[in-house]
Design a protein around this motif. Structure first.
Motif, short mmCIF file in Angstrom:
data_model
loop_
_atom_site.label_atom_id
_atom_site.label_comp_id
_atom_site.label_asym_id
_atom_site.label_seq_id
_atom_site.Cartn_x
_atom_site.Cartn_y
_atom_site.Cartn_z
N ASP A 137 46.93 -36.42 -115.76
CA ASP A 137 46.19 -37.10 -114.49
C ASP A 137 45.28 -38.48 -115.08
O ASP A 137 44.91 -39.36 -114.46
N SER A 138 44.97 -38.27 -116.66
CA SER A 138 44.18 -39.20 -117.23
C SER A 138 44.92 -40.40 -117.53
O SER A 138 44.44 -41.42 -118.32
N GLY A 139 46.24 -40.37 -117.49
CA GLY A 139 47.04 -41.59 -117.87
C GLY A 139 47.69 -41.38 -119.23
O GLY A 139 48.36 -42.09 -119.53
N ALA A 195 55.13 -28.61 -107.32
CA ALA A 195 54.55 -27.34 -107.64
C ALA A 195 53.08 -27.75 -108.68
O ALA A 195 52.07 -27.07 -108.31
N ALA A 196 53.09 -28.97 -109.23
CA ALA A 196 51.91 -29.23 -110.26
C ALA A 196 50.80 -30.12 -109.32
O ALA A 196 49.61 -30.29 -109.86
N ALA A 197 51.19 -30.56 -108.19
CA ALA A 197 50.49 -31.49 -107.37
C ALA A 197 49.11 -30.97 -107.08
O ALA A 197 49.10 -29.76 -106.54
N GLY A 198 48.03 -31.57 -107.65
CA GLY A 198 46.79 -31.10 -107.27
C GLY A 198 45.95 -30.18 -108.05
O GLY A 198 45.08 -29.49 -107.65
N LYS A 199 47.01 -29.48 -109.12
CA LYS A 199 46.48 -28.39 -109.74
C LYS A 199 45.97 -28.88 -111.25
O LYS A 199 46.74 -29.70 -111.72
N GLY A 200 45.07 -28.09 -111.92
CA GLY A 200 44.54 -28.44 -113.22
C GLY A 200 45.74 -27.40 -114.03
O GLY A 200 46.50 -26.62 -113.62
N LEU A 201 45.22 -27.94 -115.33
CA LEU A 201 46.00 -27.05 -116.42
C LEU A 201 45.96 -25.63 -116.33
O LEU A 201 46.96 -24.98 -116.42
N GLU A 202 44.85 -25.08 -115.95
CA GLU A 202 44.65 -23.75 -115.91
C GLU A 202 45.44 -22.94 -114.93
O GLU A 202 45.78 -21.91 -114.78
N ASP A 203 46.11 -23.93 -113.88
CA ASP A 203 46.67 -23.24 -112.67
C ASP A 203 48.48 -23.51 -112.90
O ASP A 203 49.05 -23.02 -112.14
N LEU A 204 48.66 -24.27 -113.88
CA LEU A 204 50.14 -24.73 -113.84
C LEU A 204 50.90 -23.66 -114.48
O LEU A 204 52.08 -23.45 -113.82
N PRO A 205 50.89 -22.43 -115.14
CA PRO A 205 51.62 -21.47 -115.33
C PRO A 205 51.94 -20.81 -114.18
O PRO A 205 53.33 -20.54 -114.04
#
Length: 366
Positions: free
Chosen positions: A153-155, A205-215
């Protein structure tokens, strides 16, 4: 009127002392600033300012210098933050726009702040602690090898290779960038159609989710894949999470440290305490983060200023820190700032830090 005049006297003392690096006397103030009163009246005002703790007399000099308290009043009430000129703004944008990636743009930002202020620049890398996946790209590169490009997200852009196994139970493995290619895969195992499906599903699946929600999000994708492709999907998903998680340590760019050695810096306790404080990067980052987020000590444009002993760090007791957050879409993802002696050009430093922070905020992804 008396208080307004005393504030004008304080402003003149700060500006003269920053410019000349010499204690300022009443006669000099009368000659340079046209305050409209006699040297005797100015001496009375200086006595009142000294009694209130805003100025002090160093050694046996007849002149006065600002104290930390005096600088604070100057910054809060007297300093006029002058905007950068149009040529200066264009120079900043041109220099930073020539960067080729995130590492380059942050390095350039640090060098630019150091050059503009003549002081030390500190630029924090965008924190990936809460970052998510902006985009995932999958590129077959020959043999049984897949290039996985992770854009946060930060580039930040990271590239990793996977050695790809095919068939139920075949587990991909991460390899070094310069490792030799493995055996040829089954024809069609890395065909564009398969990779396109994987890419689309994982990105969705990753859209709008932070790292903690990706797994958890990726686990649903893996569960929905055919048995032959599930290991590959799981390998890619694990690699993405590991790549983002590996960047969680805080990183900063320091530029212009050599500026501290210039004669005009003149730290009473010497340069060593300042350099040692700069080496404590974790502590320094904590200070910058706290400064950029606290409501007190803020000036125009969301820039924070701490002066002298306000830093609560022994090595920075003779310095001032000017800091601002930056980030895309209005969110602060990192901090940048300038560190120099308390006898600094506050309006100029504030304007420089603010301008570079605003530019970085524009170019970072929202």
């Amino acid at each position: 009127m008396s208080e307004e005049r005393r504030l004008a006297v304080l402003r003149a003392i700060v500006e003269d002392y920053v410019h000349t690096r010499e204690p300022v006397g009443s006669r000099v103030l009368t000659e340079r600033h046209g305050l409209g009163v006699s040297p005797a009246t100015i001496r009375n005002d200086m006595a009142a300012l000294e009694e209130a703790g805003y100025i002090a007399q160093p050694h046996t000099s007849a002149g006065r210098i600002p104290t930390d308290k005096g600088y604070r009043l100057f910054v809060d009430r007297l300093a006029e933050v002058r905007p950068l000129t149009t040529p200066q703004r264009r120079a900043i944008e041109t220099f930073l726009s020539e960067a080729i990636d995130m590492d380059d743009v942050l390095g350039r930002a640090g060098r630019l702040i150091a050059q503009l202020t003549g002081q030390v620049a500190v630029v924090q890398y965008p924190s990936l602690r809460l970052a998510g996946l902006r985009h995932l790209e999958l590129v077959p590169v020959g043999g049984a090898r897949l290039l996985v490009v992770v854009i946060s997200d930060s580039g930040r852009v990271e590239q990793r290779f996977l050695d790809v196994g095919v068939g139920p139970g075949a587990e991909p493995s991460v390899v070094a960038v310069d490792a030799p290619a493995g055996p040829e895969p089954d024809p069609g195992a890395l065909d564009e159609g398969t990779l396109s499906v994987l890419r689309a599903r994982l990105n969705a699946a990753a859209a709008g989710k932070g790292l903690e929600d990706l797994p958890d999000a990726f686990a649903h994708v893996v569960a929905g894949m055919d048995a032959a492709l599930a290991p590959l999907a799981r390998g890619i998903a694990d690699l993405v999470v590991d790549t983002l998680g590996a960047q969680r340590e805080e990183r900063i760019v320091l530029a212009g440290t050599a500026n501290l050695a210039r004669a005009e810096m003149r730290f009473e306790q010497g340069l060593s305490p300042v350099l040692e404080a700069l080496e404590e990067q974790v502590v320094l980052l904590g200070l910058l983060t706290e400064l950029a987020s606290e409501p007190g000590g803020r000036v125009g444009g969301g820039v924070g200023v701490r002066i002298g002993h306000e830093n609560r760090l022994d090595g920075l007791a003779e310095t001032s820190v000017v800091a601002s957050g930056y980030g895309g879409d209005g969110d602060t993802v990192a901090i940048l700032g300038s560190i120099g002696p308390t006898r600094m050009d506050y309006p100029g430093t504030i304007a420089s830090v603010r301008a570079v922070a605003r530019y970085l905020s524009r170019v970072l992804p929202g």
